[in-house]
Design an enzyme around this catalytic site. Structure first.
Site, short mmCIF file in Angstrom:
data_model
loop_
_atom_site.label_atom_id
_atom_site.label_comp_id
_atom_site.label_asym_id
_atom_site.label_seq_id
_atom_site.Cartn_x
_atom_site.Cartn_y
_atom_site.Cartn_z
N THR A 1 1.34 3.55 8.50
CA THR A 1 0.81 2.20 8.65
C THR A 1 1.91 1.16 8.50
OG1 THR A 1 -1.35 2.90 7.88
CG2 THR A 1 -0.85 0.57 7.65
N TYR B 1 -6.03 -0.40 13.91
CA TYR B 1 -4.60 -0.42 14.22
C TYR B 1 -4.14 0.99 14.55
CZ TYR B 1 -3.75 1.74 9.69
OH TYR B 1 -3.74 2.61 8.63
N THR C 1 0.60 6.60 4.17
CA THR C 1 0.12 6.81 2.80
C THR C 1 -0.76 8.05 2.65
OG1 THR C 1 -1.81 5.40 3.15
CG2 THR C 1 0.16 4.33 2.25
N ASP C 2 -1.38 8.50 3.76
CA ASP C 2 -2.39 9.57 3.64
C ASP C 2 -1.85 10.84 2.99
OD1 ASP C 2 -4.10 7.82 4.86
OD2 ASP C 2 -4.26 8.91 6.75
N LYS D 1 -2.93 9.34 -4.24
CA LYS D 1 -3.67 8.29 -3.53
C LYS D 1 -5.13 8.45 -3.97
CE LYS D 1 -4.51 6.14 0.94
NZ LYS D 1 -4.38 6.19 2.40
N GLU E 1 -13.97 27.76 -18.27
CA GLU E 1 -15.13 28.62 -17.96
C GLU E 1 -14.71 29.87 -17.20
OE1 GLU E 1 -19.11 26.79 -16.96
OE2 GLU E 1 -17.80 25.03 -16.78
N1 ASP Z 1 -3.16 7.00 8.36
C1 ASP Z 1 -2.03 6.27 7.87
C2 ASP Z 1 -0.93 7.24 7.55
O1 ASP Z 1 -0.98 7.94 6.59
C3 ASP Z 1 -2.42 5.46 6.69
C4 ASP Z 1 -1.31 4.72 6.02
O2 ASP Z 1 -0.14 4.86 6.28
O3 ASP Z 1 -1.64 3.90 5.14
O4 ASP Z 1 0.02 7.27 8.26
#
Ligand code: ASP
Length: 359
Positions: A41, A54, A120-121, A193, A314
């Site tokens: 992103t 986007y 971020t994923d 995350k 457990e």
């Molecule tokens: N889908 C995107 C990615 O991981 C989300 C992000 O970058 O925030 O590339």
């Protein structure tokens, strides 16, 4: 005439020598930081500054650097485009390319630190993988953003600025791979995350932050937990692929045949994102036992996002041949299991358990 010609050529050579590839002069008092871009992103664009739609990985690294005011005052920067994907498409293949390139760059005197731009994923997975296979104590920093570059209040430029500031900071040495986002510095071991879309999506709930970075002002509070980089026993020298390890997501009345199906499809190891403290229903536990008896390691992690999985909770792991992931969430336990099986496909249960605790 001859002297004039000589002086002119000398001047040209000197000029070329002090210019970086993109026409920026080199400051010998600043560290040399290489930025490896992979997409996400942070490099994404949308049609509207206020819309949520986007596409990841559209902006090149040079355009990203040039969009951040004063960033070149922090370090001599050079960008490389390693990939340009949303990190949902991140792969073992790109991880290996990235890690090999980082090892190559950091082995030279010309590069003092690395910044990686990423989605971020799956950022925590790339961070954890690199933390185990980078063979240098120089800083390796991952940066990303929750909002695309075209969004109102895009967070990418400041994250990139802060990431470069952390990479350029002498106190960042020896801390393993770090994730810099939203003014926070996280270790690769602890970062998660935890929220889908807000800017404050990343947390390190078990260990806390390593530090903070405020408009480039870096402060460290803690050392990272777990073995990393130069002390890691894993190496990707000559490695072309990693053994397949799959994750089974636990739920009420889960289907016990999932483990068998994955093994039939080629999985060499299984991680269970178990309910609660790494639990699974009786049928799945029996399926796990069957798999471990056949030499397929099964790691019990948890679908609960925070906390560790007890070795003697457990489930008594010895009874089923399983291993607890300790603090590692399913996606990080999977990476450790892939690297462990790459190193020794017959690794003992005891050794695997030790790895899960130590990394
Ligand atoms: N889908 C995107 C990615 O991981 C989300 C992000 O970058 O925030 O590339």
């Amino acid at each position: 005439m001859k002297t004039q010609l000589f002086l002119r050529s000398l001047l040209t050579v000197l000029l070329i020598a002090v210019m970086l590839p993109h026409g920026y002069s080199q400051d010998n008092n600043l560290p040399n930081i290489r930025i490896l871009a992979t997409g996400g992103t942070i490099a994404g664009t949308g049609a509207s500054a206020t819309g949520s739609a986007y596409t990841s990985g559209k902006v090149t690294i040079d355009a990203m650097i040039d969009a951040v005011p004063n960033i070149r005052k922090l370090a001599n920067l050079e960008g490389e485009q390693t990939a340009n994907v949303g990190s949902q498409d991140m792969s073992v293949e790109v991880w290996l390319i990235l890690a090999n390139r980082i090892n190559e760059l950091l082995a030279t005197d010309e590069v003092d630190g690395i910044v990686i731009t990423h989605g971020t994923d799956t950022q925590e997975e790339t961070a954890f993988f690199l933390n185990l296979v980078v063979k240098s104590d120089k800083p390796v920093i991952m940066v990303s953003s929750m909002r695309p570059s075209t969004a109102l209040s895009a967070d990418g430029p400041l994250n990139l600025y802060n990431g470069v500031a952390v990479a350029a900071n002498p106190n960042s040495k020896g801390k393993g791979v770090m994730v810099v986002i939203n003014d926070a510095i996280h270790s690769a071991h602890a970062v998660k995350k935890l929220l889908t879309t807000p800017v404050q999506a990343f947390m390190s709930p078990e260990h806390g932050l390593l530090g903070t970075v405020n408009f480039g002002l870096v402060e460290f509070f803690h050392e990272p937990h777990g073995i990393h980089t130069v002390n890691s026993e894993f190496s990707i020298d000559g490695v072309k692929e990693l053994p397949r390890v799959d994750i089974v997501y636990g739920c009420a009345d889960m289907s016990p045949d999932l483990i068998e199906i994955m093994v039939k499809a080629g999985a060499k190891g299984i991680v269970i994102a178990g309910v609660g403290d790494g639990n699974m229903n009786a049928g799945t536990l029996e399926a796990a036992k069957k798999a471990t008896k056949k030499g397929i390691p099964v790691v019990r992690a948890a679908r609960v996002p925070v906390g560790s999985v007890l070795i003697h909770g457990e489930v008594v792991d010895e009874d089923y041949g399983t291993v607890s992931s300790d603090e590692l969430n399913p996606q990080k336990a999977r990476i450790l299991l892939m690297l462990a099986l790459q190193k020794d496909k017959n690794m003992s249960r005891e050794k695997l358990q030790e790895l899960m605790i130590n990394y």
